[in-house]
Design a protein around this motif. Structure first.
Motif, PDB file in Angstrom:
ATOM      1  N   LEU A  13      -1.086   3.842  -7.581  1.00 42.14           N
ATOM      2  CA  LEU A  13      -0.729   2.571  -6.844  1.00 42.14           C
ATOM      3  C   LEU A  13      -1.870   2.811  -5.735  1.00 42.14           C
ATOM      4  O   LEU A  13      -1.643   3.299  -4.701  1.00 42.14           O
ATOM      5  CB  LEU A  13       0.569   2.592  -6.236  1.00 42.14           C
ATOM      6  CG  LEU A  13       1.650   2.189  -7.250  1.00 42.14           C
ATOM      7  CD1 LEU A  13       3.010   2.415  -6.524  1.00 42.14           C
ATOM      8  CD2 LEU A  13       1.424   0.600  -7.391  1.00 42.14           C
ATOM      9  N   VAL A  14      -2.970   2.064  -6.088  1.00 42.42           N
ATOM     10  CA  VAL A  14      -4.143   2.197  -5.077  1.00 42.42           C
ATOM     11  C   VAL A  14      -4.710   0.709  -5.000  1.00 42.42           C
ATOM     12  O   VAL A  14      -4.317  -0.111  -5.977  1.00 42.42           O
ATOM     13  CB  VAL A  14      -5.307   2.913  -5.498  1.00 42.42           C
ATOM     14  CG1 VAL A  14      -4.851   4.411  -5.508  1.00 42.42           C
ATOM     15  CG2 VAL A  14      -5.722   2.669  -6.657  1.00 42.42           C
ATOM     16  N   ARG A  15      -5.098   0.244  -3.581  1.00 42.08           N
ATOM     17  CA  ARG A  15      -5.625  -1.199  -3.602  1.00 42.08           C
ATOM     18  C   ARG A  15      -7.317  -0.977  -4.152  1.00 42.08           C
ATOM     19  O   ARG A  15      -7.820  -0.249  -3.643  1.00 42.08           O
ATOM     20  CB  ARG A  15      -5.680  -1.640  -2.116  1.00 42.08           C
ATOM     21  CG  ARG A  15      -4.178  -1.675  -1.537  1.00 42.08           C
ATOM     22  CD  ARG A  15      -4.126  -1.884  -0.259  1.00 42.08           C
ATOM     23  NE  ARG A  15      -4.634  -0.959   0.705  1.00 42.08           N
ATOM     24  CZ  ARG A  15      -5.586  -1.051   1.441  1.00 42.08           C
ATOM     25  NH1 ARG A  15      -6.209  -2.300   1.519  1.00 42.08           N
ATOM     26  NH2 ARG A  15      -6.084  -0.064   2.319  1.00 42.08           N
ATOM     27  N   PRO A  16      -7.386  -1.669  -5.025  1.00 42.88           N
ATOM     28  CA  PRO A  16      -8.965  -1.635  -5.602  1.00 42.88           C
ATOM     29  C   PRO A  16      -9.757  -2.266  -4.679  1.00 42.88           C
ATOM     30  O   PRO A  16      -9.669  -3.102  -3.713  1.00 42.88           O
ATOM     31  CB  PRO A  16      -8.769  -2.432  -6.932  1.00 42.88           C
ATOM     32  CG  PRO A  16      -7.708  -3.407  -6.732  1.00 42.88           C
ATOM     33  CD  PRO A  16      -6.573  -2.666  -5.927  1.00 42.88           C
ATOM     34  N   VAL A  17     -11.064  -1.813  -4.736  1.00 43.07           N
ATOM     35  CA  VAL A  17     -12.267  -2.118  -3.790  1.00 43.07           C
ATOM     36  C   VAL A  17     -12.726  -3.787  -4.224  1.00 43.07           C
ATOM     37  O   VAL A  17     -12.872  -4.466  -3.536  1.00 43.07           O
ATOM     38  CB  VAL A  17     -13.265  -1.227  -3.872  1.00 43.07           C
ATOM     39  CG1 VAL A  17     -14.588  -1.704  -3.146  1.00 43.07           C
ATOM     40  CG2 VAL A  17     -12.968   0.156  -3.243  1.00 43.07           C
ATOM     41  N   GLN A  18     -12.654  -3.832  -5.665  1.00 43.51           N
ATOM     42  CA  GLN A  18     -13.170  -5.252  -6.131  1.00 43.51           C
ATOM     43  C   GLN A  18     -11.914  -5.792  -6.465  1.00 43.51           C
ATOM     44  O   GLN A  18     -11.041  -5.381  -6.939  1.00 43.51           O
ATOM     45  CB  GLN A  18     -13.796  -4.873  -7.563  1.00 43.51           C
ATOM     46  CG  GLN A  18     -14.996  -4.070  -7.275  1.00 43.51           C
ATOM     47  CD  GLN A  18     -16.353  -4.993  -6.596  1.00 43.51           C
ATOM     48  OE1 GLN A  18     -16.199  -5.995  -6.569  1.00 43.51           O
ATOM     49  NE2 GLN A  18     -17.192  -4.041  -5.825  1.00 43.51           N
ATOM     50  N   GLY A  19     -12.101  -7.197  -6.262  1.00 44.13           N
ATOM     51  CA  GLY A  19     -10.755  -8.041  -6.604  1.00 44.13           C
ATOM     52  C   GLY A  19      -9.868  -8.270  -5.859  1.00 44.13           C
ATOM     53  O   GLY A  19      -8.919  -9.036  -5.834  1.00 44.13           O
ATOM     54  N   ARG A  20     -10.105  -7.919  -4.397  1.00 42.76           N
ATOM     55  CA  ARG A  20      -9.291  -8.213  -3.199  1.00 42.76           C
ATOM     56  C   ARG A  20      -9.417  -9.495  -2.688  1.00 42.76           C
ATOM     57  O   ARG A  20     -10.340 -10.159  -2.733  1.00 42.76           O
ATOM     58  CB  ARG A  20      -9.654  -7.298  -2.095  1.00 42.76           C
ATOM     59  CG  ARG A  20      -9.331  -5.740  -2.360  1.00 42.76           C
ATOM     60  CD  ARG A  20      -9.573  -5.199  -1.104  1.00 42.76           C
ATOM     61  NE  ARG A  20      -9.162  -3.789  -1.163  1.00 42.76           N
ATOM     62  CZ  ARG A  20      -9.450  -2.736  -0.259  1.00 42.76           C
ATOM     63  NH1 ARG A  20      -9.803  -3.038   1.181  1.00 42.76           N
ATOM     64  NH2 ARG A  20      -9.191  -1.508  -0.553  1.00 42.76           N
ATOM     65  N   VAL A  21      -8.058 -10.215  -2.384  1.00 47.08           N
ATOM     66  CA  VAL A  21      -8.148 -11.394  -1.893  1.00 47.08           C
ATOM     67  C   VAL A  21      -7.839 -11.283  -0.409  1.00 47.08           C
ATOM     68  O   VAL A  21      -8.457 -11.738   0.356  1.00 47.08           O
ATOM     69  CB  VAL A  21      -7.161 -12.499  -2.581  1.00 47.08           C
ATOM     70  CG1 VAL A  21      -7.002 -13.711  -1.853  1.00 47.08           C
ATOM     71  CG2 VAL A  21      -7.728 -12.596  -4.150  1.00 47.08           C
ATOM     72  N   LEU A  22      -6.745 -10.531  -0.072  1.00 44.32           N
ATOM     73  CA  LEU A  22      -6.426 -10.332   1.215  1.00 44.32           C
ATOM     74  C   LEU A  22      -6.416  -8.704   1.613  1.00 44.32           C
ATOM     75  O   LEU A  22      -7.408  -8.556   2.277  1.00 44.32           O
ATOM     76  CB  LEU A  22      -4.857 -10.858   1.473  1.00 44.32           C
ATOM     77  CG  LEU A  22      -4.296 -10.841   2.884  1.00 44.32           C
ATOM     78  CD1 LEU A  22      -5.569 -11.464   3.762  1.00 44.32           C
ATOM     79  CD2 LEU A  22      -2.900 -11.380   3.074  1.00 44.32           C
ATOM     80  N   GLY A  23      -5.568  -8.084   0.979  1.00 43.88           N
ATOM     81  CA  GLY A  23      -5.520  -6.609   1.358  1.00 43.88           C
ATOM     82  C   GLY A  23      -5.567  -5.766  -0.117  1.00 43.88           C
ATOM     83  O   GLY A  23      -5.838  -4.552   0.098  1.00 43.88           O
ATOM     84  N   GLY A  24      -5.660  -6.499  -1.128  1.00 44.02           N
ATOM     85  CA  GLY A  24      -5.401  -5.871  -2.498  1.00 44.02           C
ATOM     86  C   GLY A  24      -4.202  -5.317  -2.832  1.00 44.02           C
ATOM     87  O   GLY A  24      -4.288  -4.623  -4.125  1.00 44.02           O
ATOM     88  N   VAL A  25      -3.305  -5.539  -2.147  1.00 43.53           N
ATOM     89  CA  VAL A  25      -2.028  -5.188  -2.701  1.00 43.53           C
ATOM     90  C   VAL A  25      -1.549  -5.497  -4.150  1.00 43.53           C
ATOM     91  O   VAL A  25      -1.066  -4.877  -5.105  1.00 43.53           O
ATOM     92  CB  VAL A  25      -0.671  -5.367  -1.632  1.00 43.53           C
ATOM     93  CG1 VAL A  25       0.645  -5.034  -2.093  1.00 43.53           C
ATOM     94  CG2 VAL A  25      -1.014  -4.674  -0.299  1.00 43.53           C
ATOM     95  N   CYS A  26      -1.399  -6.929  -4.278  1.00 40.54           N
ATOM     96  CA  CYS A  26      -1.333  -7.635  -5.637  1.00 40.54           C
ATOM     97  C   CYS A  26      -2.109  -7.227  -6.498  1.00 40.54           C
ATOM     98  O   CYS A  26      -1.813  -6.938  -7.656  1.00 40.54           O
ATOM     99  CB  CYS A  26      -1.252  -8.904  -5.587  1.00 40.54           C
ATOM    100  SG  CYS A  26       0.112  -9.733  -4.388  1.00 40.54           S
ATOM    101  N   ALA A  27      -3.493  -6.859  -6.395  1.00 40.92           N
ATOM    102  CA  ALA A  27      -4.413  -6.515  -7.341  1.00 40.92           C
ATOM    103  C   ALA A  27      -4.006  -5.142  -7.841  1.00 40.92           C
ATOM    104  O   ALA A  27      -4.349  -4.670  -9.095  1.00 40.92           O
ATOM    105  CB  ALA A  27      -5.944  -6.693  -6.887  1.00 40.92           C
ATOM    106  N   GLY A  28      -3.532  -4.170  -6.783  1.00 34.84           N
ATOM    107  CA  GLY A  28      -3.197  -2.927  -7.082  1.00 34.84           C
ATOM    108  C   GLY A  28      -1.940  -2.931  -7.812  1.00 34.84           C
ATOM    109  O   GLY A  28      -2.028  -1.911  -8.826  1.00 34.84           O
ATOM    110  N   LEU A  29      -0.880  -3.663  -7.587  1.00 33.40           N
ATOM    111  CA  LEU A  29       0.331  -3.790  -8.229  1.00 33.40           C
ATOM    112  C   LEU A  29       0.142  -4.039  -9.700  1.00 33.40           C
ATOM    113  O   LEU A  29       0.441  -3.528 -10.676  1.00 33.40           O
ATOM    114  CB  LEU A  29       1.236  -4.387  -7.587  1.00 33.40           C
ATOM    115  CG  LEU A  29       1.971  -3.916  -6.340  1.00 33.40           C
ATOM    116  CD1 LEU A  29       2.607  -5.082  -5.533  1.00 33.40           C
ATOM    117  CD2 LEU A  29       2.707  -2.794  -6.785  1.00 33.40           C
ATOM    118  N   GLY A  30      -0.794  -5.258  -9.953  1.00 32.57           N
ATOM    119  CA  GLY A  30      -1.136  -5.404 -11.071  1.00 32.57           C
ATOM    120  C   GLY A  30      -1.956  -4.637 -11.997  1.00 32.57           C
ATOM    121  O   GLY A  30      -1.569  -4.437 -13.177  1.00 32.57           O
TER     122      GLY A  30
END
Length: 70
Positions: A13-30
């Motif tokens: 469960l990490v927030r990716p550097v690429q593909g963030r829109v706001l904080g990267g939480v949803c991208a990390g969960l996905g």
């Protein structure tokens, strides 16, 4: 708090550097659960309508607790 972040990192469960829109939480969960970022964001919005108020609390907490990907 570093124990929580290291536990999240071990679980993927990490927030990716690429593909963030706001904080990267949803991208990390996905990324963790094998979903693309946009469907995850859509599911988060559905959750927002089903459980009013709770995503406004959950998102900032996860933003703080989830470590950023290096």
């Amino acid at each position: 708090m570093s124990d929580i972040k290291s536990a999240f990192r071990r679980q993927g469960l990490v927030r990716p550097v690429q593909g963030r829109v706001l904080g990267g939480v949803c991208a990390g969960l996905g990324q963790r659960f094998g979903l693309a970022p946009w469907p995850t964001r859509f599911l988060f919005l559905v959750l927002l309508f089903l459980l009013p108020g709770s995503p406004f609390i959950i998102y900032p907490v996860l933003w703080v607790l989830m470590p950023s990907e290096y």
